[in-house]
Design an enzyme around this catalytic site. Structure first.
Site, mmCIF file in Angstrom:
data_model
loop_
_atom_site.group_PDB
_atom_site.id
_atom_site.type_symbol
_atom_site.label_atom_id
_atom_site.label_comp_id
_atom_site.label_asym_id
_atom_site.label_seq_id
_atom_site.Cartn_x
_atom_site.Cartn_y
_atom_site.Cartn_z
ATOM 1 C CD GLU A 56 -2.648 1.227 2.534
ATOM 2 O OE1 GLU A 56 -2.249 0.719 3.653
ATOM 3 O OE2 GLU A 56 -3.839 1.704 2.612
ATOM 4 C CB CYS A 74 -4.436 -1.523 4.449
ATOM 5 S SG CYS A 74 -3.718 -1.238 6.036
ATOM 6 C CE LYS A 84 -7.509 1.605 3.487
ATOM 7 N NZ LYS A 84 -6.264 1.886 4.044
HETATM 8 N N1 LIG Z 1 -3.941 1.467 7.699
HETATM 9 C C1 LIG Z 1 -5.145 0.880 7.393
HETATM 10 O O1 LIG Z 1 -5.745 1.098 6.656
HETATM 11 C C2 LIG Z 1 -5.505 -0.325 8.624
HETATM 12 C C3 LIG Z 1 -4.812 -0.545 9.673
HETATM 13 O O2 LIG Z 1 -3.825 -0.179 9.914
HETATM 14 C C4 LIG Z 1 -5.577 -0.995 10.756
HETATM 15 O O3 LIG Z 1 -6.728 -1.593 10.210
HETATM 16 O O4 LIG Z 1 -5.091 -1.447 11.903
#
Ligand SMILES: NC(=O)CC(=O)C(=O)O
Length: 279
Positions: free
Chosen positions: A45, A155, A114
């Site tokens: 990401e 993520c 996302k």
């Molecule tokens: N950074 C994200 O999108 C998610 C994350 O860090 C978490 O769910 O904990």
């Protein structure tokens, strides 16, 4: 690699303040991964930009653009499927956190924005509001490699089990999440969530993080990994820059599904997960 197996490489890239340098490093690692037999390569990401609300508008670009042009070239030159992590994408006067995928001819075959924005507040530890700068995507994303259908999330999308269930129902055998968990949630949740998604759905799950930068405003947990359909971590790195390899074995996946046939035993007379676009 014989039979229904293919090699996956995850590039845990050290992402810094220079977009050009981030892209060049990514290209070098993609070539290295292909030389080591990878058929599918994934980046983390925010692979062209540091992760943070102050960086997203500055690094955002349209698709196609500088970053995706390089991804397309890299996929073609190295004859790999490239899951190009994510980049801040500028479109419709908004910014999205977007993952693009290129086939071995350099053609873009998927684009995932996302879906679930990372808006959390853990007092005294971490507060983050992606929605200050980003907009969410509105569609699920699957693409087909020769051997296997692949589902995509980014993520925070990993925390939503319905997404993985729908991908499995649509025939995905591998789900890939470029992601950057942090030092608060990473230690307990990162591996646990992946193993849950893999075991519940009897699929391979891969997560790709940026390498940890202790000086960054958002410190990534690292620990990119691959989990097999039995729920076992088969490949993992620590927090430093690295390439991680794993062999995805579709015959093994089928054997797990035969041994414990949960997908056939679901009580769809009592409950059901549906993809709203199919209704
Ligand atoms: N950074 C994200 O999108 C998610 C994350 O860090 C978490 O769910 O904990």
């Amino acid at each position: 690699m014989a039979g229904r197996k293919f090699r996956l490489a995850l590039i845990q890239l050290a992402v810094g303040a220079s977009k050009t340098e981030n892209l060049q490093r990514a290209a070098t690692y993609i070539t290295q991964a292909a030389k080591n037999g990878a058929k599918i390569v994934a980046l983390p990401e925010c692979c062209n930009s540091p992760y943070g609300n102050k960086f997203f508008p500055e690094f955002a670009e349209s698709i196609p653009g500088e970053s995706t042009d390089l991804f397309a070239r890299s996929a073609k030159e190295n004859k790999v499927y490239l899951i190009a992590g994510s980049i801040p994408e500028r479109a419709d006067e908004k910014i999205y956190n977007t993952c693009t995928v290129f086939d071995p001819n350099g053609v873009m075959v998927a684009k995932h924005r996302k879906l679930h924005l990372f808006d959390i507040n853990i007092p005294g530890q971490i507060t983050f509001e992606e929605s200050k700068t980003l907009s969410s995507g509105n569609s699920l994303t699957v693409f087909d490699m020769e051997l296997c259908k692949v589902g995509l999330g980014i993520c925070y999308d990993l925390r939503f089990p319905e997404l993985a269930q729908i991908y499995a129902k649509e025939g995905c055998r591998l789900i890939v999440y470029p992601g950057a968990f942090n030092m608060t949630t990473g230690p307990l949740h990162w591996e646990l969530l992946q193993r849950a998604r893999a075991l519940d759905n009897q699929v391979y799950v891969a997560t790709v993080s940026p390498a940890r930068d202790e000086t960054a405003s958002y410190i990534a947990w690292g620990h990119s990994m691959v989990v097999d359909p039995w729920g076992k971590v088969i490949s993992e790195c620590d927090h430093k820059e690295d390439i991680l390899y794993a062999d995805v074995d579709l015959d093994y996946l089928e054997s797990v599904r035969e041994q414990i046939p949960v997908s056939k035993q679901k009580r769809s007379d009592l409950y059901k997960v549906v993809n709203c676009s199919d209704q």
